[in-house]
Scaffold this active site. Sequence first.
Site, PDB file in Angstrom:
ATOM      1  N   THR A   1      -5.671  -5.384   7.350  1.00  0.00           N
ATOM      2  CA  THR A   1      -4.418  -6.052   7.685  1.00  0.00           C
ATOM      3  C   THR A   1      -4.510  -6.771   9.024  1.00  0.00           C
ATOM      4  O   THR A   1      -5.241  -6.351   9.903  1.00  0.00           O
ATOM      5  CB  THR A   1      -3.237  -5.042   7.701  1.00  0.00           C
ATOM      6  OG1 THR A   1      -2.071  -5.708   8.133  1.00  0.00           O
ATOM      7  CG2 THR A   1      -3.510  -3.872   8.624  1.00  0.00           C
ATOM      8  N   ARG A   2      -3.750  -7.888   9.109  1.00  0.00           N
ATOM      9  CA  ARG A   2      -3.622  -8.578  10.395  1.00  0.00           C
ATOM     10  C   ARG A   2      -2.149  -8.786  10.721  1.00  0.00           C
ATOM     11  O   ARG A   2      -1.792  -9.530  11.610  1.00  0.00           O
ATOM     12  CB  ARG A   2      -4.360  -9.929  10.387  1.00  0.00           C
ATOM     13  CG  ARG A   2      -4.091 -10.805   9.205  1.00  0.00           C
ATOM     14  CD  ARG A   2      -4.653 -12.206   9.365  1.00  0.00           C
ATOM     15  NE  ARG A   2      -3.593 -13.185   9.556  1.00  0.00           N
ATOM     16  CZ  ARG A   2      -2.980 -13.820   8.571  1.00  0.00           C
ATOM     17  NH1 ARG A   2      -3.294 -13.564   7.316  1.00  0.00           N
ATOM     18  NH2 ARG A   2      -2.044 -14.714   8.830  1.00  0.00           N
TER      19      ARG A   2
ATOM     20  N   HIS B   1       5.044  -3.018   6.928  1.00  0.00           N
ATOM     21  CA  HIS B   1       6.438  -2.791   6.545  1.00  0.00           C
ATOM     22  C   HIS B   1       6.451  -1.829   5.348  1.00  0.00           C
ATOM     23  O   HIS B   1       5.415  -1.346   4.919  1.00  0.00           O
ATOM     24  CB  HIS B   1       7.115  -4.123   6.232  1.00  0.00           C
ATOM     25  CG  HIS B   1       7.061  -5.078   7.388  1.00  0.00           C
ATOM     26  ND1 HIS B   1       7.706  -4.831   8.571  1.00  0.00           N
ATOM     27  CD2 HIS B   1       6.401  -6.260   7.547  1.00  0.00           C
ATOM     28  CE1 HIS B   1       7.473  -5.836   9.415  1.00  0.00           C
ATOM     29  NE2 HIS B   1       6.676  -6.701   8.823  1.00  0.00           N
TER      30      HIS B   1
ATOM     31  N   HIS C   1       4.111  -2.442   2.376  1.00  0.00           N
ATOM     32  CA  HIS C   1       2.692  -2.125   2.627  1.00  0.00           C
ATOM     33  C   HIS C   1       2.472  -0.623   2.500  1.00  0.00           C
ATOM     34  O   HIS C   1       1.442  -0.171   1.998  1.00  0.00           O
ATOM     35  CB  HIS C   1       2.277  -2.564   4.038  1.00  0.00           C
ATOM     36  CG  HIS C   1       2.456  -4.020   4.289  1.00  0.00           C
ATOM     37  ND1 HIS C   1       3.380  -4.517   5.176  1.00  0.00           N
ATOM     38  CD2 HIS C   1       1.838  -5.093   3.746  1.00  0.00           C
ATOM     39  CE1 HIS C   1       3.320  -5.843   5.173  1.00  0.00           C
ATOM     40  NE2 HIS C   1       2.401  -6.218   4.316  1.00  0.00           N
TER      41      HIS C   1
ATOM     42  N   ARG D   1      -3.189 -10.408  -2.532  1.00  0.00           N
ATOM     43  CA  ARG D   1      -2.880 -11.721  -3.076  1.00  0.00           C
ATOM     44  C   ARG D   1      -3.127 -12.715  -1.949  1.00  0.00           C
ATOM     45  O   ARG D   1      -2.692 -12.500  -0.827  1.00  0.00           O
ATOM     46  CB  ARG D   1      -1.398 -11.680  -3.445  1.00  0.00           C
ATOM     47  CG  ARG D   1      -0.911 -12.783  -4.297  1.00  0.00           C
ATOM     48  CD  ARG D   1       0.531 -12.455  -4.730  1.00  0.00           C
ATOM     49  NE  ARG D   1       1.169 -13.668  -5.211  1.00  0.00           N
ATOM     50  CZ  ARG D   1       1.760 -14.528  -4.409  1.00  0.00           C
ATOM     51  NH1 ARG D   1       1.799 -14.296  -3.121  1.00  0.00           N
ATOM     52  NH2 ARG D   1       2.315 -15.609  -4.899  1.00  0.00           N
TER      53      ARG D   1
END
Length: 571
Positions: free
Chosen positions: A194-195, A199, A202, A288
Amino acid sequence: MNIPNLAPIPELYVSYESAQKMKLEAADLISWDLSPRQVCDLELLMNGGFFPLKGFQSEADYNGVVEDMRTADGQLWPIPITLDVSEEFADGVELGQDIALRDQEGVILATMTVTDRWTPDKAREAEKVFGADDQAHPAVYYLHNQAGNVYLGGPVTGIQQPVHYDFRARRDTPNELRAYFRKLGWRKVVAFQTRNPLHRAHQELTFRAAREAQANLLIHPIVGMTKPGDVDHFTRVRCYEAVLDKYPQATTTMSLLNLAMRMAGPREAVWHGLIRKNHGCTHLIVGRDHAGPGKNSAGEDFYGPYDAQDLFRTHQDEIGIEMVDFKHMVYVQERAQYEPNDEIEDRENVTILNISGTELRRRLREGLEIPEWFSFPEVVKELRRTSPPRSQQGFTVFFTGLSGSGKSTIANALMVKLMEMGGRPVTLLDGDVVRKHLSSELGFSKEHRDINIKRIGYVASEITKNGGIAICAPIAPYTATRRAVREMIEQYGAFIEVHVATSVEECERRDRKGLYKLARAGKIKEFTGISDPYEEPQNPELRVETENVEVDNCAHQVILTLESMGLITGN
């Protein structure tokens, strides 16, 4: 029994004793000061994160990687890892020579034996690696405007790892993670790349992925370089720490990855797989539009939403890591839970809620509510600390136009209007004032003008970062330099480009300082609009015409633009 994902992985570091000796000997070597991106690459080369690479790629490896994602000896590797340097530096290096690689403070991190030196075809690299030679792509822009023109290749000998003063307890090398997994008896580990802040969607997604793979979870955020405009890593890590206790401690851990992302979509996904495999993971969640950079110059997405998953699936066995494909999670109000969007059978009868990244940024910018179902209060609190509503943030108004177009006059009027409103300090960085205080030694060659504009940009970015308003009024004739300034400032706040579109004929007619007359007589060389080009801004936030228009009216147009952007609000 040998468990491959947990066995130690080769590193490129020498022993402590050898490192001390090499540090002394390196004093005689010529040195290259690494860029922030090169420091990230070197760290992962040295600690085994980029295994099987033994150093910066040779020309043969580079060509193989660019053309078909394979090094010269046939190993899968999708992203070029090259040491780009200036032509001047490259000219002073002979093949077979050792050079010292230092960080920006001059601390030696490694030595490298230069085996290859070549001038790459950057357009070809962009086309093959990123899918298009389009400078709307941040890595393509970097390639053409920031990377050196010559590449050096050769094996690296690691002396010490780069120093990180932040979140030290959260940073692990591949071998430290492997040892941790060994100690806890974790046989299966799914990595979440992740970058962005985490939330609730996720969280639900990572729970499901771990359950599906019957694996433990490694939250593995990137803290090297991400995409310009992303939330800074300090804020993100505080957000991650705020939600870690929502995860079961026995089956979840978090570690920071100092990777410089290229936003290369499908190829980047394969690269992330190889890197996670080196860190001891067995599964990777691929999202995605994984590592997509957003829109291209034509306003379309660079990559299809599932291109990354498709390419990863093709190479999954060779990568040695299984993909868990990331479903698009949405909130179903009636059931008060997150569900994969494509699995909701009764979608006609339920309310589906979702907030995009763009919508979240808008709500933060405008100080609007961010609902509990979307994120955790702790995360929202952190984001609001870093990203207050726009009307409380700093910003820069950047006037550009020909000499005599009226930039300074409008800038002055704008400054007075903003000072009348109050609330934030206002600084005017006018061309002449800047020349006197910041750039007195510079002439008017293209190179010197660029340096001058970048200095203005740097000062404006500091003012913006600290919540003030910067008003700049240089000629700034070149598109590339204006873009560089925009990027400097947009890390911290809004950048409003105002093109003062007065024609050269009108400017010449006004010619208060008599400059056009001197330029026509050939007494001023490189004069914008006469002997030097002015590249008009294509999409400024505002274009103002000054012929037969009052200054007050021009300044008021800027005020209306600032209001419409939410940067200033009525009392």
